[in-house]
Design a protein around this motif. Structure first.
Motif, mmCIF file in Angstrom:
data_model
loop_
_atom_site.group_PDB
_atom_site.id
_atom_site.type_symbol
_atom_site.label_atom_id
_atom_site.label_comp_id
_atom_site.label_asym_id
_atom_site.label_seq_id
_atom_site.Cartn_x
_atom_site.Cartn_y
_atom_site.Cartn_z
ATOM 1 N N TYR A 96 -66.830 -81.307 -5.751
ATOM 2 C CA TYR A 96 -65.294 -80.908 -5.376
ATOM 3 C C TYR A 96 -65.222 -79.463 -5.618
ATOM 4 O O TYR A 96 -65.687 -78.785 -6.504
ATOM 5 C CB TYR A 96 -64.156 -81.505 -5.528
ATOM 6 N N VAL A 97 -64.580 -78.582 -5.003
ATOM 7 C CA VAL A 97 -64.171 -77.152 -5.091
ATOM 8 C C VAL A 97 -62.488 -77.317 -5.575
ATOM 9 O O VAL A 97 -61.737 -77.564 -4.575
ATOM 10 C CB VAL A 97 -64.146 -76.186 -4.084
ATOM 11 N N PRO A 98 -62.305 -76.977 -6.692
ATOM 12 C CA PRO A 98 -60.853 -77.177 -7.108
ATOM 13 C C PRO A 98 -59.813 -76.253 -6.466
ATOM 14 O O PRO A 98 -60.152 -75.221 -6.252
ATOM 15 C CB PRO A 98 -60.576 -77.291 -8.689
ATOM 16 N N ASN A 99 -58.486 -76.565 -6.477
ATOM 17 C CA ASN A 99 -57.528 -75.912 -5.876
ATOM 18 C C ASN A 99 -56.647 -75.747 -7.187
ATOM 19 O O ASN A 99 -57.123 -74.921 -8.115
ATOM 20 C CB ASN A 99 -56.696 -76.521 -4.795
ATOM 21 N N ILE A 100 -55.524 -76.151 -7.176
ATOM 22 C CA ILE A 100 -54.840 -75.881 -8.418
ATOM 23 C C ILE A 100 -55.042 -76.964 -9.447
ATOM 24 O O ILE A 100 -54.950 -76.838 -10.662
ATOM 25 C CB ILE A 100 -53.285 -76.096 -8.071
ATOM 26 N N LYS A 101 -55.265 -78.475 -9.106
ATOM 27 C CA LYS A 101 -55.480 -79.427 -10.205
ATOM 28 C C LYS A 101 -57.045 -79.965 -10.034
ATOM 29 O O LYS A 101 -57.621 -79.721 -9.194
ATOM 30 C CB LYS A 101 -54.656 -80.594 -9.506
ATOM 31 N N MET A 102 -57.282 -80.420 -11.376
ATOM 32 C CA MET A 102 -58.590 -80.991 -11.607
ATOM 33 C C MET A 102 -58.667 -82.402 -11.892
ATOM 34 O O MET A 102 -57.614 -82.665 -12.854
ATOM 35 C CB MET A 102 -59.263 -79.995 -12.450
ATOM 36 N N VAL A 103 -59.317 -83.103 -11.534
ATOM 37 C CA VAL A 103 -59.572 -84.422 -12.180
ATOM 38 C C VAL A 103 -60.195 -84.491 -13.800
ATOM 39 O O VAL A 103 -61.208 -83.867 -13.946
ATOM 40 C CB VAL A 103 -60.386 -85.721 -11.452
ATOM 41 N N GLU A 104 -59.444 -85.327 -14.677
ATOM 42 C CA GLU A 104 -59.658 -85.357 -15.867
ATOM 43 C C GLU A 104 -61.040 -86.374 -16.013
ATOM 44 O O GLU A 104 -60.734 -87.372 -15.527
ATOM 45 C CB GLU A 104 -58.691 -86.034 -16.800
ATOM 46 N N SER A 105 -62.290 -86.224 -16.676
ATOM 47 C CA SER A 105 -63.119 -87.096 -16.445
ATOM 48 C C SER A 105 -63.118 -88.353 -16.943
ATOM 49 O O SER A 105 -63.657 -89.521 -16.313
ATOM 50 C CB SER A 105 -64.446 -86.371 -17.005
#
Length: 160
Positions: free
Chosen positions: A66-75
């Protein structure tokens, strides 16, 4: 320094694996590089789910880019979320689309693709691919182009 105090799973010493499908376990944090477009890729080689008809286990490697916007997923939350499919009965195509839609709901990324490479059962493998580009941005067109050209040159399948 960023405040990550809202992340409840990262650093937790006692891991509680969900026994049923659990999208609420997903956690996010802020993207520190809002001015950069870049890919984040997860390779998840131990994904399992259940066939909704036979109840037999299905195994796959799941690729999430994915190309992040404001939020990113925590692994770690992603790992536990993917584990929650272990006792979940759905077809391969459904699993891939559910994963993508849950991540879109969590992060609102600029672009995301999810590809499942399932091991063969009954002499056939199924490799569903789903993607999404944020509407009204260049990523919407990129998503269509990547989907239209996806797997035009499939790999040699000898690693399953």
């Amino acid at each position: 320094m960023s405040d990550h105090s809202h992340l409840t799973l990262l650093g937790e010493q006692t891991v509680r694996y969900p026994q049923t499908y659990c999208p609420t376990i997903l956690e996010s944090f802020n993207n520190k590089h809002l001015n950069n477009d870049y890919f984040v890729k997860f390779n998840c080689p131990e994904f399992t789910s259940l066939c909704p008809i036979t109840g037999q286990p299905d195994f796959a490697t799941i690729y999430i880019s994915y190309v992040p916007n404001i939020k990113m997923v925590e692994s770690k939350s992603l790992k536990l979320y993917l584990f929650s499919f272990r006792n979940h009965g759905d077809f391969h195509e459904d699993c891939i689309n559910i994963i993508m839609k849950d991540l879109i709901a969590l992060m609102d990324p600029k672009y995301i693709e999810v590809w499942g490479k399932f091991t063969p059962r009954g002499g056939i493998s199924i490799d569903p691919y789903a993607n999404y580009g944020k509407a009204g941005t260049k990523w919407q067109e990129i998503a269509f182009t990547r989907l239209a050209n996806h797997d035009c040159y499939p790999e040699k399948v000898d690693n399953r």
